[in-house]
Design a protein around this motif. Structure first.
Motif, PDB file in Angstrom:
ATOM      1  N   ASP A 235      -5.646   1.403  -2.254  1.00  0.00           N
ATOM      2  CA  ASP A 235      -6.284   2.648  -1.886  1.00  0.00           C
ATOM      3  C   ASP A 235      -5.468   3.805  -2.464  1.00  0.00           C
ATOM      4  O   ASP A 235      -4.342   3.621  -2.932  1.00  0.00           O
ATOM      5  CB  ASP A 235      -6.382   2.767  -0.361  1.00  0.00           C
ATOM      6  CG  ASP A 235      -7.613   3.563   0.055  1.00  0.00           C
ATOM      7  OD1 ASP A 235      -7.970   3.505   1.231  1.00  0.00           O
ATOM      8  OD2 ASP A 235      -8.205   4.252  -0.817  1.00  0.00           O
TER       9      ASP A 235
ATOM     10  N   GLU B 238      -2.038   4.143  -1.045  1.00  0.00           N
ATOM     11  CA  GLU B 238      -1.217   2.938  -1.029  1.00  0.00           C
ATOM     12  C   GLU B 238      -0.360   2.858  -2.281  1.00  0.00           C
ATOM     13  O   GLU B 238      -0.784   3.277  -3.364  1.00  0.00           O
ATOM     14  CB  GLU B 238      -2.087   1.681  -0.952  1.00  0.00           C
ATOM     15  CG  GLU B 238      -2.788   1.474   0.380  1.00  0.00           C
ATOM     16  CD  GLU B 238      -3.566   0.175   0.389  1.00  0.00           C
ATOM     17  OE1 GLU B 238      -4.595   0.095  -0.319  1.00  0.00           O
ATOM     18  OE2 GLU B 238      -3.134  -0.755   1.091  1.00  0.00           O
TER      19      GLU B 238
ATOM     20  N   ARG C 227     -15.561   2.148  -0.283  1.00  0.00           N
ATOM     21  CA  ARG C 227     -15.240   3.181  -1.284  1.00  0.00           C
ATOM     22  C   ARG C 227     -15.215   2.585  -2.684  1.00  0.00           C
ATOM     23  O   ARG C 227     -15.671   3.205  -3.645  1.00  0.00           O
ATOM     24  CB  ARG C 227     -13.901   3.829  -0.950  1.00  0.00           C
ATOM     25  CG  ARG C 227     -13.983   4.871   0.173  1.00  0.00           C
ATOM     26  CD  ARG C 227     -12.736   5.738   0.197  1.00  0.00           C
ATOM     27  NE  ARG C 227     -11.551   4.981   0.580  1.00  0.00           N
ATOM     28  CZ  ARG C 227     -11.141   4.808   1.824  1.00  0.00           C
ATOM     29  NH1 ARG C 227     -11.844   5.322   2.824  1.00  0.00           N
ATOM     30  NH2 ARG C 227     -10.058   4.114   2.081  1.00  0.00           N
ATOM     31  N   LYS C 228     -14.692   1.363  -2.801  1.00  0.00           N
ATOM     32  CA  LYS C 228     -14.682   0.714  -4.113  1.00  0.00           C
ATOM     33  C   LYS C 228     -16.104   0.482  -4.606  1.00  0.00           C
ATOM     34  O   LYS C 228     -16.419   0.711  -5.776  1.00  0.00           O
ATOM     35  CB  LYS C 228     -13.943  -0.630  -4.042  1.00  0.00           C
ATOM     36  CG  LYS C 228     -12.481  -0.563  -3.622  1.00  0.00           C
ATOM     37  CD  LYS C 228     -11.613   0.087  -4.663  1.00  0.00           C
ATOM     38  CE  LYS C 228     -10.151   0.090  -4.241  1.00  0.00           C
ATOM     39  NZ  LYS C 228      -9.312   0.865  -5.171  1.00  0.00           N
TER      40      LYS C 228
ATOM     41  N   ILE D  26      -7.913  -5.742   1.735  1.00  0.00           N
ATOM     42  CA  ILE D  26      -8.146  -4.315   1.933  1.00  0.00           C
ATOM     43  C   ILE D  26      -9.026  -4.125   3.159  1.00  0.00           C
ATOM     44  O   ILE D  26      -9.616  -5.076   3.682  1.00  0.00           O
ATOM     45  CB  ILE D  26      -8.807  -3.669   0.688  1.00  0.00           C
ATOM     46  CG1 ILE D  26     -10.158  -4.324   0.393  1.00  0.00           C
ATOM     47  CG2 ILE D  26      -7.884  -3.770  -0.517  1.00  0.00           C
ATOM     48  CD1 ILE D  26     -10.880  -3.741  -0.810  1.00  0.00           C
TER      49      ILE D  26
ATOM     50  N   THR E 155     -12.112   0.779   2.707  1.00  0.00           N
ATOM     51  CA  THR E 155     -11.678   0.789   1.314  1.00  0.00           C
ATOM     52  C   THR E 155     -12.656   0.032   0.441  1.00  0.00           C
ATOM     53  O   THR E 155     -12.978   0.453  -0.685  1.00  0.00           O
ATOM     54  CB  THR E 155     -10.268   0.171   1.188  1.00  0.00           C
ATOM     55  OG1 THR E 155      -9.344   0.959   1.940  1.00  0.00           O
ATOM     56  CG2 THR E 155      -9.818   0.127  -0.261  1.00  0.00           C
TER      57      THR E 155
END
Length: 666
Positions: A576, A579, A661-662, A654, A658
């Motif tokens: 992320d 991260e 979002r990917k 993840i 996340t």
């Protein structure tokens, strides 16, 4: 039967007489035995040891305690393992073993022939046992520690009678600060002793010391020097670590011997007081030519040849403080002026790769073709580009052609070019070939072993005549190129089969460089971090958890550097935005399910094979951003999980948010 047998018999008789005089009569047989051995015998007597004792030395460490000691000596082990493997290859099947011990004589690790190892186990010559003199008597490991000097203990020179079947040669390993930190040893049966063994182990310990010095001072300016220019790059070269303000931080043992000074007289002194020249002058010259060799005086009518080793970035200006040092990455203009990829930047601490770099550096600027061998994905083209950037042709073109990736009927036109209208489909204005494009620079022919025979004959003529004739033309064009070739094939075998011309093979094989497979390298951690730094680009720097890095180190990497780079790209893409730590959850399961690298089979990976890097790893996407790589990995995981978002997120390591979002970055 030769002088060797007579000498061995004479040595045995002298030892028998010396032992009788020393142990039975209490005499000092100085004329019959090596002075170092005699000093050791006398120490053992003071320790209260008896030569006839059958079981001494205490118990070996249990596995957990040994592991703790190995962790405590992890730097020594990391730098020694590749050298130990290379050393063992030199003595394989000779009834011998290679041993690494710490500064107290504790054996940390060994590798050897099974038949001799089983005999050595009977006298506790194995990992976890201490071979200090006060426990095991005179022996190469313990005596080397006591004397801080190389030693060869042959047969009955061992203090304890039951060790008399051994012959052992050992050499000390000193750290960058000059302190003894370990011992490298070759042990074998007394009847198998070879005179060159001590020299071999001494050379190997020098290589370990060199790796340790370079590793400890990777962030400092390294100055390599020797009184003979051809010794630069050898294990015996002097090395000095220098701070950006010109203060000498450390000098290796070879350097102190070359300079004829004590460590205390060199460390923490200004560079100009040691070499009678300024560090600024050496750096300025290195900026103009990274391979520049400076000839400088060093007192008492002596001259030394110096070269900077480019591990750390050179400061833009030198002063007495750090105020002028760069605090950011080089600008685009600076990067364009100084190639980022050179032979020095390839070096991340592996001994085999360092040897290849050192050998190739010696032919820079010379008209000597180089043949690079290695498995697919081992970095042959990267090495070729680094060689080009390190030499005098760095400002010229670097032109690469993969002979296996182009249809046979097109290779000729790609290589030699063609005149307009030379064949159907040819451009009206014609086109220069790769050889002509490389004029003034470097031509790199990858997979040269796949070049058709009739083109091999044409290439041979080009190399001999230094001119080409494009297809459809009768006019020869002069060319000036440096030639590098690469192959994963064994060209000698191809010559024997008749699929590769023998005369071309010898013309190309001016210098043969073999790149190690990734599973054979000892710099996995450094390489993984460097690849991660390059892939991270403009985002915050990333690091690896210890478990993730351990998995990367243990994996066999059948696809070599290409596969590792692909895995790291995907791992970074899965991070992320806030991260910065790659954990085992970001790595494919393949890395944890496979056997360790030391015992893993070595299949040749197919470039771009997704399964080689795990279930969600993707073939490298040319020009793809990390966002796109992350989106593709998320889609792949979601498909594998049957559309279950929670399961896909767990697989990727993840969160669900996340993952969303990917997937949303379309």
């Amino acid at each position: 039967m030769g002088q060797a047998l007579i000498s061995a018999e004479q040595h045995g008789r002298q030892l028998a007489k010396a032992r009788q005089l020393f142990f039975d009569r209490g005499d000092r047989p100085a004329e019959l035995i090596d002075p170092m051995v005699l000093r050791s015998w006398e120490r053992c007597r003071r320790f209260g040891l008896s030569e006839a004792e059958g079981h001494v030395g205490g118990e070996s460490l249990d596995r957990a305690t040994l592991h703790t000691e190995q962790e405590r000596n992890h730097l020594l082990l990391r730098q020694s393992r590749p050298i130990m493997e290379q050393l063992y290859e030199q003595i394989r099947e000779s009834g011998s073993m290679v041993i690494l011990a710490d500064q107290n004589g504790l054996i940390l690790e060994s590798v050897g022939d099974a038949d001799f190892v089983s005999r050595a186990d009977r006298v506790a010559l194995m990992a976890g046992a201490s071979w200090d003199e006060n426990l095991r008597g005179t022996n190469a490991i313990g005596t080397t520690i006591a004397e801080e000097a190389p030693s060869a203990i042959l047969g009955s020179e061992h203090f304890l009678e039951h060790n008399g079947f051994l012959t052992c040669c050992a050499s000390p390993i000193f750290g960058a600060d000059g302190r003894l930190i370990g011992v490298l040893d070759i042990s074998s049966d007394y009847r198998n002793h070879q005179r060159h063994t001590l020299g071999l182990v001494r050379l190997s310990s020098q290589l370990v010391e060199k790796r340790l010095f370079e590793s400890q001072h990777a962030r400092d300016i390294l100055v390599c020097f020797h009184s003979r220019v051809d010794y630069l790059g050898s294990p015996g070269e002097g090395m000095a670590a220098v701070s950006p303000d010109g203060q000498v931080l450390a000098i290796n043992r070879a350097g102190l011997q070359l300079l004829g000074i004590r460590r205390v007289d060199a460390v923490r002194r200004d560079f100009s007081l040691v070499f009678e020249t300024t560090l600024a002058g050496v750096i300025d010259r290195a900026r103009r030519d990274p391979q520049a060799i400076c000839e400088v005086p060093a007192g008492r009518d002596r001259t030394f040849f110096l070269r900077l080793r480019g591990q750390a970035p050179l400061p833009r200006a030198l002063g007495r403080t750090y105020d002028d040092l760069p605090t950011a990455a080089p600008s685009r203009r600076e990067a364009a002026r100084t190639p980022a990829l050179t032979l020095d930047t390839l070096n991340t601490g592996d001994a085999q790769l360092q040897a290849a770099i050192d050998r190739s550096r010696r032919v820079l600027g010379r008209d000597i073709p180089i043949l690079i061998q290695g498995e697919s994905g081992a970095g042959k083209e990267i090495f070729a580009k680094a060689f080009h950037n390190s030499g005098p042709r760095r400002d010229g073109p670097f032109v690469a052609l993969n002979c296996a990736a182009i249809p046979e009927n097109l290779i000729e036109s790609e290589l030699f070019g063609y005149q307009g209208g030379a064949f159907t489909g040819a451009r009206k204005e014609g086109a220069p070939g790769k050889i002509q494009q490389a004029h003034g620079g470097t031509l790199f022919l990858d997979e040269i072993g796949d070049m058709p025979l009739h083109l091999q004959a044409r290439l041979l003529r080009v190399l001999q005549e230094r001119s080409i004739t494009p297809l459809g033309s009768t006019k020869a064009i002069q060319v000036d190129i440096s030639l590098l070739c690469a192959t994963h094939r064994r060209l000698r075998e191809e010559v024997a089969r008749g699929s590769f011309r023998e005369d071309l093979y010898y013309r190309l094989n001016g210098l043969c460089i073999t790149l190690p497979a990734l599973r054979e390298r000892g710099d996995i951690r450094q390489l993984a971090q460097r690849l991660a730094d390059l892939e991270a680009g403009q985002r915050a720097p990333v690091a690896f958890s210890e478990r993730a890095m351990t998995a990367i180190e243990r994996y066999a990497w059948p696809g070599n550097i290409r596969q590792m780079n692909n895995v790291i790209r995907v791992a970074i893409a899965l991070l992320d935005e806030n991260e910065a730590l790659i954990t085992e959850s970001h790595l494919p399961e393949e890395l944890f399910d496979a056997a360790p690298a030391a015992t893993h089979a070595a299949p040749v990976a197919v470039p771009g094979d997704a399964t080689a890097a795990g279930s969600y790893a993707l073939p490298p996407l040319a020009g793809a951003s990390l966002d796109e790589i992350g989106r593709q990995a998320a889609l792949r995981a979601l498909d594998a999980a049957g559309g279950n978002v929670s399961a896909a997120a767990r697989q990727l390591g993840i969160s669900r948010n996340t993952l969303y979002r990917k997937l949303g970055r379309l």
